[in-house]
Design a protein around this motif. Sequence first.
Motif, PDB file in Angstrom:
ATOM      1  N   PHE A  56       0.824  -1.201   0.000  1.00  0.00           N
ATOM      2  CA  PHE A  56       0.000   0.000   0.000  1.00  0.00           C
ATOM      3  C   PHE A  56       0.862   1.257   0.000  1.00  0.00           C
ATOM      4  O   PHE A  56       0.606   2.201  -0.728  1.00  0.00           O
ATOM      5  N   THR A  57       1.863   1.266   0.870  1.00  0.00           N
ATOM      6  CA  THR A  57       2.778   2.401   0.985  1.00  0.00           C
ATOM      7  C   THR A  57       4.190   1.947   0.658  1.00  0.00           C
ATOM      8  O   THR A  57       4.621   0.890   1.116  1.00  0.00           O
ATOM      9  N   ALA A  58       4.904   2.751  -0.117  1.00  0.00           N
ATOM     10  CA  ALA A  58       6.317   2.476  -0.400  1.00  0.00           C
ATOM     11  C   ALA A  58       7.080   3.786  -0.236  1.00  0.00           C
ATOM     12  O   ALA A  58       6.734   4.793  -0.859  1.00  0.00           O
ATOM     13  N   ILE A  59       8.089   3.759   0.610  1.00  0.00           N
ATOM     14  CA  ILE A  59       8.840   4.967   0.945  1.00  0.00           C
ATOM     15  C   ILE A  59      10.309   4.731   0.669  1.00  0.00           C
ATOM     16  O   ILE A  59      10.920   3.815   1.238  1.00  0.00           O
ATOM     17  N   ARG A  60      10.898   5.528  -0.189  1.00  0.00           N
ATOM     18  CA  ARG A  60      12.330   5.437  -0.447  1.00  0.00           C
ATOM     19  C   ARG A  60      13.066   6.228   0.626  1.00  0.00           C
ATOM     20  O   ARG A  60      12.891   7.438   0.768  1.00  0.00           O
ATOM     21  N   LEU A  61      13.878   5.552   1.401  1.00  0.00           N
ATOM     22  CA  LEU A  61      14.603   6.158   2.508  1.00  0.00           C
ATOM     23  C   LEU A  61      15.905   6.792   2.028  1.00  0.00           C
ATOM     24  O   LEU A  61      16.406   6.466   0.941  1.00  0.00           O
ATOM     25  N   PRO A  62      16.491   7.690   2.821  1.00  0.00           N
ATOM     26  CA  PRO A  62      17.715   8.367   2.396  1.00  0.00           C
ATOM     27  C   PRO A  62      18.877   7.438   2.069  1.00  0.00           C
ATOM     28  O   PRO A  62      19.729   7.768   1.240  1.00  0.00           O
ATOM     29  N   ASP A  63      18.937   6.265   2.708  1.00  0.00           N
ATOM     30  CA  ASP A  63      20.033   5.339   2.443  1.00  0.00           C
ATOM     31  C   ASP A  63      19.778   4.439   1.235  1.00  0.00           C
ATOM     32  O   ASP A  63      20.571   3.554   0.927  1.00  0.00           O
ATOM     33  N   GLY A  64      18.652   4.656   0.555  1.00  0.00           N
ATOM     34  CA  GLY A  64      18.339   3.859  -0.630  1.00  0.00           C
ATOM     35  C   GLY A  64      17.437   2.672  -0.354  1.00  0.00           C
ATOM     36  O   GLY A  64      16.944   2.036  -1.293  1.00  0.00           O
ATOM     37  N   ASN A  65      17.227   2.350   0.915  1.00  0.00           N
ATOM     38  CA  ASN A  65      16.285   1.282   1.252  1.00  0.00           C
ATOM     39  C   ASN A  65      14.855   1.734   0.980  1.00  0.00           C
ATOM     40  O   ASN A  65      14.581   2.934   0.825  1.00  0.00           O
ATOM     41  N   THR A  66      13.933   0.780   0.943  1.00  0.00           N
ATOM     42  CA  THR A  66      12.527   1.083   0.702  1.00  0.00           C
ATOM     43  C   THR A  66      11.678   0.460   1.801  1.00  0.00           C
ATOM     44  O   THR A  66      11.792  -0.731   2.083  1.00  0.00           O
ATOM     45  N   LEU A  67      10.845   1.278   2.429  1.00  0.00           N
ATOM     46  CA  LEU A  67       9.951   0.849   3.502  1.00  0.00           C
ATOM     47  C   LEU A  67       8.572   0.608   2.900  1.00  0.00           C
ATOM     48  O   LEU A  67       8.055   1.450   2.163  1.00  0.00           O
ATOM     49  N   ILE A  68       7.962  -0.546   3.213  1.00  0.00           N
ATOM     50  CA  ILE A  68       6.727  -0.945   2.537  1.00  0.00           C
ATOM     51  C   ILE A  68       5.692  -1.434   3.547  1.00  0.00           C
ATOM     52  O   ILE A  68       5.964  -2.334   4.342  1.00  0.00           O
ATOM     53  N   GLY A  69       4.498  -0.849   3.503  1.00  0.00           N
ATOM     54  CA  GLY A  69       3.379  -1.332   4.289  1.00  0.00           C
ATOM     55  C   GLY A  69       2.617  -2.384   3.508  1.00  0.00           C
ATOM     56  O   GLY A  69       2.218  -2.146   2.367  1.00  0.00           O
ATOM     57  N   CYS A  70       2.407  -3.545   4.110  1.00  0.00           N
ATOM     58  CA  CYS A  70       1.851  -4.702   3.384  1.00  0.00           C
ATOM     59  C   CYS A  70       0.445  -5.073   3.857  1.00  0.00           C
ATOM     60  O   CYS A  70       0.160  -6.233   4.163  1.00  0.00           O
ATOM     61  N   THR A  71      -0.437  -4.139   3.966  1.00  0.00           N
ATOM     62  CA  THR A  71      -1.884  -4.279   4.140  1.00  0.00           C
ATOM     63  C   THR A  71      -2.301  -5.450   5.026  1.00  0.00           C
ATOM     64  O   THR A  71      -1.938  -5.519   6.184  1.00  0.00           O
ATOM     65  N   LEU A  72      -3.075  -6.389   4.441  1.00  0.00           N
ATOM     66  CA  LEU A  72      -3.671  -7.483   5.209  1.00  0.00           C
ATOM     67  C   LEU A  72      -2.658  -8.501   5.717  1.00  0.00           C
ATOM     68  O   LEU A  72      -3.011  -9.390   6.499  1.00  0.00           O
ATOM     69  N   GLY A  73      -1.408  -8.359   5.308  1.00  0.00           N
ATOM     70  CA  GLY A  73      -0.357  -9.176   5.898  1.00  0.00           C
ATOM     71  C   GLY A  73      -0.026  -8.722   7.301  1.00  0.00           C
ATOM     72  O   GLY A  73       0.702  -9.407   8.028  1.00  0.00           O
ATOM     73  N   ASN A  74      -0.554  -7.528   7.684  1.00  0.00           N
ATOM     74  CA  ASN A  74      -0.318  -6.953   9.018  1.00  0.00           C
ATOM     75  C   ASN A  74       1.178  -6.862   9.316  1.00  0.00           C
ATOM     76  O   ASN A  74       1.630  -7.228  10.405  1.00  0.00           O
ATOM     77  N   LEU A  75       1.926  -6.368   8.352  1.00  0.00           N
ATOM     78  CA  LEU A  75       3.359  -6.216   8.533  1.00  0.00           C
ATOM     79  C   LEU A  75       3.901  -5.074   7.700  1.00  0.00           C
ATOM     80  O   LEU A  75       3.293  -4.649   6.718  1.00  0.00           O
ATOM     81  N   VAL A  76       5.065  -4.600   8.122  1.00  0.00           N
ATOM     82  CA  VAL A  76       5.830  -3.592   7.389  1.00  0.00           C
ATOM     83  C   VAL A  76       7.227  -4.152   7.193  1.00  0.00           C
ATOM     84  O   VAL A  76       7.815  -4.709   8.124  1.00  0.00           O
TER      85      VAL A  76
END
Length: 300
Positions: free
Chosen positions: A190-210
């Motif tokens: 649902f959400t994808a965020i590119r972090l300053p170090d190049g990593n990507t943070l992702i919210g995974c909806t009904l998986g109840n995890l990030v």
Amino acid sequence: MISLSRLGAIALVVTTISLPARAADPIKHGFLATGAETFIVDESGKVIWKCPHSSRDGWVLDNGNVLLALSKSKAYPGGGVAEIDKDGKEVFAFKGTQSEVNTVQPLGDGKVLLTEAGDKPRVLEVNRDGKVLAEVPLQAQTKDHHLQTRMTRKLPNGNYLVPQLLDRVVREYDPKGKIVWEVKTPHMPFTAIRLPDGNTLIGCTLGNLVIEVDKGGKEVWRVTNDDLPNKPINDAWGVQRLENGNTVITSHHATTKQTKLTEVTREKKVVWTYTDDRKSGIHHFQILDAKGKPEKNPLR
């Protein structure tokens, strides 16, 4: 008789006696919430602004206005975006031309990014006159328009980071629509965020995890209900990485008196939660400071 050296030792002992440490002030946040209800609360939880429109995404701007991606309605049959001032007046609006508009992002210089879901899913950049300045076609399934894309963001390199729900993939597109990077996800992203170090943070909806993945797509961090007391994550849609490194996560399916927002540290310690009496959960959000202003470099 007590010698001077003995007095010095006594004085030293006295000066090292310390008072009990003061407990750290509790974390408080104000925030903009989008979803079935659109509102801003201050750090005490008091509603200080609300909008009658259902919304998908939103930003409090530097001038205090609020930029929203609006759900489809009679006034916006294909969804849309609008900038609304403190008095509830629309000062800018753009109506979607397909099934839904699920993203909005201010780009500076009066430009706005949005996504359209439909038979021809795409990213658009428009100006305040409603002129389309850029159009980027997306490679996504078209059977279910609602589950094509969500929190798309333009990156500093000029590309676009796009979570594609039913395809279970996050893709980075260049301005011509070429896929230059992608990562498969364990559940609908649902959400994808590119972090300053190049990593990507992702919210995974009904998986109840990030999850957080590196440039090669390798998972380097994950938080789930198994890591947290009382299992507060209930449909992880919106996510924001704060300046202090903590991560705030929505629980979109949370209802009355259930946790709607959860802040966790890198070590997966819960340090703040938000609960209210609303039946609806929060679609996405923006954490605000004590003065109701957004962080300078919001990662959301």
